[in-house]
Write a protein that holds these residues in place. Structure first.
Motif, mmCIF file in Angstrom:
data_model
loop_
_atom_site.group_PDB
_atom_site.id
_atom_site.type_symbol
_atom_site.label_atom_id
_atom_site.label_comp_id
_atom_site.label_asym_id
_atom_site.label_seq_id
_atom_site.Cartn_x
_atom_site.Cartn_y
_atom_site.Cartn_z
ATOM 1 N N TYR A 150 0.717 -1.167 0.137
ATOM 2 C CA TYR A 150 0.108 0.053 0.079
ATOM 3 C C TYR A 150 0.693 1.503 -0.243
ATOM 4 C CZ TYR A 150 -3.677 -3.398 1.589
ATOM 5 O OH TYR A 150 -4.330 -4.432 1.556
ATOM 6 N N ARG A 151 0.166 2.357 -0.369
ATOM 7 C CA ARG A 151 0.945 3.703 -0.068
ATOM 8 C C ARG A 151 -0.036 4.605 0.320
ATOM 9 N NH1 ARG A 151 1.444 5.864 -6.395
ATOM 10 N NH2 ARG A 151 -0.192 4.483 -7.297
ATOM 11 N N TRP A 152 0.669 5.646 1.063
ATOM 12 C CA TRP A 152 -0.178 6.751 1.461
ATOM 13 C C TRP A 152 0.823 8.083 1.865
ATOM 14 C CZ3 TRP A 152 0.017 2.241 4.330
ATOM 15 C CH2 TRP A 152 1.019 1.993 5.413
ATOM 16 N N PRO A 153 0.124 8.933 2.074
ATOM 17 C CA PRO A 153 1.072 10.392 2.240
ATOM 18 C C PRO A 153 2.030 10.120 3.435
ATOM 19 C CG PRO A 153 -1.183 10.898 1.944
ATOM 20 C CD PRO A 153 -1.122 9.412 2.133
ATOM 21 N N ARG A 154 3.224 10.340 3.397
ATOM 22 C CA ARG A 154 4.092 10.284 4.442
ATOM 23 C C ARG A 154 3.876 11.374 5.524
ATOM 24 N NH1 ARG A 154 10.087 12.892 3.263
ATOM 25 N NH2 ARG A 154 9.501 14.877 2.636
ATOM 26 N N LYS A 155 4.186 11.232 6.862
ATOM 27 C CA LYS A 155 3.860 12.136 7.871
ATOM 28 C C LYS A 155 4.248 13.688 7.583
ATOM 29 C CE LYS A 155 4.460 8.878 11.752
ATOM 30 N NZ LYS A 155 5.308 8.337 12.721
ATOM 31 N N LYS A 156 5.395 13.802 6.834
ATOM 32 C CA LYS A 156 5.703 15.259 6.613
ATOM 33 C C LYS A 156 4.623 15.800 5.280
ATOM 34 C CE LYS A 156 10.567 15.127 7.434
ATOM 35 N NZ LYS A 156 12.042 15.512 6.902
ATOM 36 N N SER A 157 4.412 15.155 4.754
ATOM 37 C CA SER A 157 3.380 15.395 3.623
ATOM 38 C C SER A 157 1.920 16.039 4.252
ATOM 39 C CB SER A 157 3.087 14.527 2.629
ATOM 40 O OG SER A 157 4.192 14.234 2.148
ATOM 41 N N LEU A 158 1.612 15.025 5.337
ATOM 42 C CA LEU A 158 0.308 15.336 6.083
ATOM 43 C C LEU A 158 0.245 16.543 6.632
ATOM 44 C CD1 LEU A 158 -0.917 11.796 7.033
ATOM 45 C CD2 LEU A 158 -2.269 13.394 5.625
ATOM 46 N N GLU A 159 1.636 16.750 7.607
ATOM 47 C CA GLU A 159 1.979 18.059 8.449
ATOM 48 C C GLU A 159 1.984 19.302 7.383
ATOM 49 O OE1 GLU A 159 1.961 19.957 11.519
ATOM 50 O OE2 GLU A 159 1.501 18.219 11.643
ATOM 51 N N LYS A 160 2.388 18.930 6.332
ATOM 52 C CA LYS A 160 2.454 20.244 5.392
ATOM 53 C C LYS A 160 1.159 20.537 5.009
ATOM 54 C CE LYS A 160 4.794 21.829 1.359
ATOM 55 N NZ LYS A 160 5.788 21.469 0.311
ATOM 56 N N LEU A 161 0.142 19.608 4.823
ATOM 57 C CA LEU A 161 -0.963 20.128 4.207
ATOM 58 C C LEU A 161 -1.655 20.872 5.432
ATOM 59 C CD1 LEU A 161 -3.560 19.936 2.462
ATOM 60 C CD2 LEU A 161 -4.143 17.781 3.480
ATOM 61 N N LYS A 162 -1.748 20.076 6.618
ATOM 62 C CA LYS A 162 -2.139 20.610 7.679
ATOM 63 C C LYS A 162 -1.707 22.119 8.210
ATOM 64 C CE LYS A 162 -3.784 16.331 10.167
ATOM 65 N NZ LYS A 162 -3.943 15.657 11.383
ATOM 66 N N GLU A 163 -0.559 22.343 8.181
ATOM 67 C CA GLU A 163 0.080 23.832 8.243
ATOM 68 C C GLU A 163 -0.371 24.753 7.364
ATOM 69 O OE1 GLU A 163 1.904 26.499 10.370
ATOM 70 O OE2 GLU A 163 2.051 24.305 10.882
ATOM 71 N N THR A 164 -0.709 24.419 5.942
ATOM 72 C CA THR A 164 -1.177 25.133 5.151
ATOM 73 C C THR A 164 -2.794 25.597 5.424
ATOM 74 O OG1 THR A 164 -0.010 24.336 3.408
ATOM 75 C CG2 THR A 164 -1.844 25.441 2.750
ATOM 76 N N MET A 165 -3.439 24.483 5.999
ATOM 77 C CA MET A 165 -4.908 24.692 6.248
ATOM 78 C C MET A 165 -4.782 25.402 7.499
ATOM 79 S SD MET A 165 -6.846 23.572 3.923
ATOM 80 C CE MET A 165 -6.826 22.587 2.751
ATOM 81 N N ARG A 166 -3.921 25.419 8.685
ATOM 82 C CA ARG A 166 -3.897 26.081 9.718
ATOM 83 C C ARG A 166 -3.898 27.658 9.401
ATOM 84 N NH1 ARG A 166 -0.420 21.893 11.703
ATOM 85 N NH2 ARG A 166 -1.603 20.605 13.128
ATOM 86 N N GLN A 167 -3.037 27.864 8.413
ATOM 87 C CA GLN A 167 -2.943 29.535 8.099
ATOM 88 C C GLN A 167 -4.270 29.820 7.516
ATOM 89 O OE1 GLN A 167 0.555 29.577 5.750
ATOM 90 N NE2 GLN A 167 1.904 28.768 7.163
ATOM 91 N N LYS A 168 -4.800 29.102 6.617
ATOM 92 C CA LYS A 168 -6.221 29.487 5.767
ATOM 93 C C LYS A 168 -7.340 29.828 6.898
ATOM 94 C CE LYS A 168 -4.901 28.532 1.196
ATOM 95 N NZ LYS A 168 -5.420 27.789 0.171
ATOM 96 N N THR A 169 -7.491 28.690 7.989
ATOM 97 C CA THR A 169 -8.657 28.493 8.682
ATOM 98 C C THR A 169 -8.231 28.911 10.131
ATOM 99 O OG1 THR A 169 -7.988 26.342 9.174
ATOM 100 C CG2 THR A 169 -9.406 26.521 7.118
ATOM 101 N N ALA A 170 -7.620 30.041 10.365
ATOM 102 C CA ALA A 170 -7.588 30.634 11.781
ATOM 103 C C ALA A 170 -8.818 30.997 12.266
ATOM 104 C CB ALA A 170 -6.351 31.510 11.894
#
Length: 500
Positions: A388-408
């Motif tokens: 199987y494959r899925w986003p690595r931890k850094k990829s998920l954290e990068k997405l969340k960091e982008t979303m945190r900036q957009k959804t303060a």
């Protein structure tokens, strides 16, 4: 004369440059004819006649000649090299690229680097990519206000050999997924980015022609998806013993003299070599401190990826000749093998080659992995494990960091505008990670809705993040009705389409 901002978009600057190039071409054509005539009288000479000039001689003789089979396929040649800069790579140049030049080395390239149409094309790419100002504080908008005069000045300096790159401004940005760590970002001046682009327009096809098939990074017509597709093919074919290697600070440690030697294998124009060397020795301005790197490639410019690929190209061919299945994207590579013994042998080859090339493998990040067992390996943003494959931890954290900036929670945008902004990120993220295991997407959807409920909760004069009865106040259907992109629904649609 200067062109006001926006003139290039209307084609005024482009038309001016074309007129300028025709005028220059008429002058140079007469000089060229005289040189060719002189060479015809002198015979082959010490250096011999180059193939491109030989084509010109045959055309100028006015005698009927047999049309070679290659000429009949000129359209096919252009199609294969459609990504090249047409103001540089004419049909005749492309034919020479396909058939080979005498001695395998290219001469007289500098005139193509500083041609005004080529510089204009390079500037248009710089403007499209945007980017900040360098050490001279000149923005792209400021450069464009007098773009023709600026390009003419660059052409003159390159022609006379007086051009010198300015220092690269170093700016520190947060590392994706690591809030307390930063990484350096090099920002060359606009004029240096233009010259690097013009240089790449000329030299990239010369090296690209012989680059190895299993190299995917920063190459025309190739992408991360192609590299990932090849990894999946090999894993499904039983190549599950993986050499997961990491080159330590590769771009900053490339030996410059060895790199220049590899540049010289195909280019003999001393002025072009000197220009590349000047970029290698380009200074760095870091928080008021100026220093000149003794190793590595130019930071922040388009020249660095090409030179880094050039330095590792012998490595690609070496591993292929040894029969190993290596997939490389820039400095990130994996070698997929059928047995642990084969993987051990492959790792020894990597260690020997990198040591001879003056490079260093990261001791903690280089290992052999059994992809059928827990643990797996990361490559190009994905984690591969047990089929199987899925986003690595850094990829998920990068997405969340982008979303945190957009959804303060203090975000003052209306909900429709906010969702539009969120969707823009989600659509692009899903486009790349859509082949992940199906369990990947529901938790992300849930987390994003929680962020949006937290904003709505604050606007309702409640504290804390979205929870409890907020799910009844703003159910999932509420956000769907406002057009929130659902990763889960998108993945289900992709799976349904693939089953048809």
């Amino acid at each position: 004369m200067h062109v006001k901002q926006g003139d290039l978009r209307d084609g005024i600057g482009a038309a001016f440059m074309l007129d300028e190039s025709r005028r220059t071409a008429n002058v140079s054509a007469g000089v060229r004819a005289a040189i060719v005539a002189k060479k015809r009288r002198n015979g082959r000479g010490a250096k011999g006649r180059r193939e491109v000039e030989a084509v010109m001689d045959r055309e100028s003789e006015g005698q009927p000649v047999a049309v070679p089979e290659e000429a009949k396929r000129a359209g096919e040649v252009r199609a294969c090299w459609a990504w090249t800069e047409p103001t540089v790579w004419t049909e005749r140049m492309l034919t020479a690229l396909e058939t080979g030049v005498k001695g395998g080395r290219w001469y007289s390239l500098m005139d193509k680097v500083h041609s005004l149409p080529n510089l204009l094309s390079a500037y248009q790419k710089v403007r499209a990519n945007q980017g900040a100002a360098g050490v001279d504080h000149q923005t792209i908008e400021m450069f464009e206000q007098h773009v023709i005069a600026n390009l003419r000045q660059l052409a003159q300096e390159l022609r006379e050999g007086s051009y010198e790159p300015q220092a690269v401004r170093r700016h520190w940005i947060p590392k994706p997924g690591k809030r307390n760590e930063k990484r350096p970002l090099g920002i060359p001046t606009v004029r240096d980015r233009v010259v690097q682009g013009a240089l790449c327009n000329v030299i990239e096809p010369i090296y690209e022609q012989d680059f190895a098939d299993r190299s995917y990074g920063f190459r025309p017509g190739r992408s991360c998806k192609d590299a990932l597709r090849r990894v999946v093919e090999l894993l499904e074919g039983g190549y599950t013993q993986v050499v997961d290697a990491d080159l330590k600070s590769y771009f900053d440690t490339i030996p410059q003299q060895q790199l220049l030697e590899r540049v010289r294998t195909k280019i003999s124009d001393g002025k072009v070599i000197k220009l590349i060397d000047a970029f290698l020795k380009q200074g760095v301005l870091d928080e008021g401190k100026h220093w000149v790197p003794e190793q590595g490639t130019p930071q922040g410019g388009v020249l660095s990826p090409l030179l880094s690929n050039l330095y590792l190209d012998p490595f690609d061919h070496h591993m292929a000749d040894k029969g190993y299945e290596m997939i490389r994207y820039a400095d990130d590579f994996v070698i997929l093998c059928r047995s642990e013994a084969e993987a051990q042998a492959a790792l020894r080859e990597v260690e020997q080659w990198t040591q001879a090339a003056g490079l260093t493998l990261h001791p903690e990040k280089t290992r052999i992995v059994d992809a059928t067992q827990p643990g797996g390996f990361d490559f190009l943003g994905y984690h591969f494990e047990r089929g199987y494959r899925w986003p690595r931890k850094k990829s998920l954290e990068k997405l969340k960091e982008t979303m945190r900036q957009k959804t303060a929670r203090t975000n003052g945008q209306s909900l429709p505008k906010l969702i539009t902004s969120v969707n823009r990120t989600l659509v692009g993220w899903f486009e790349y990670f859509q082949h992940s295991h199906w369990t990947t997407f529901a938790p992300i959807d849930k987390w994003i809705r929680m962020r949006l409920r937290s904003i709505l909760r604050r606007r309702s004069r409640r504290r804390g993040r979205g929870r409890g009865k907020d799910h009844q106040r703003w159910p999932n259907a509420y956000f769907a009705a406002h057009g929130l992109y659902s990763l889960t629904a998108a993945h289900a649609q992709v799976r349904q389409s693939s089953c048809r």
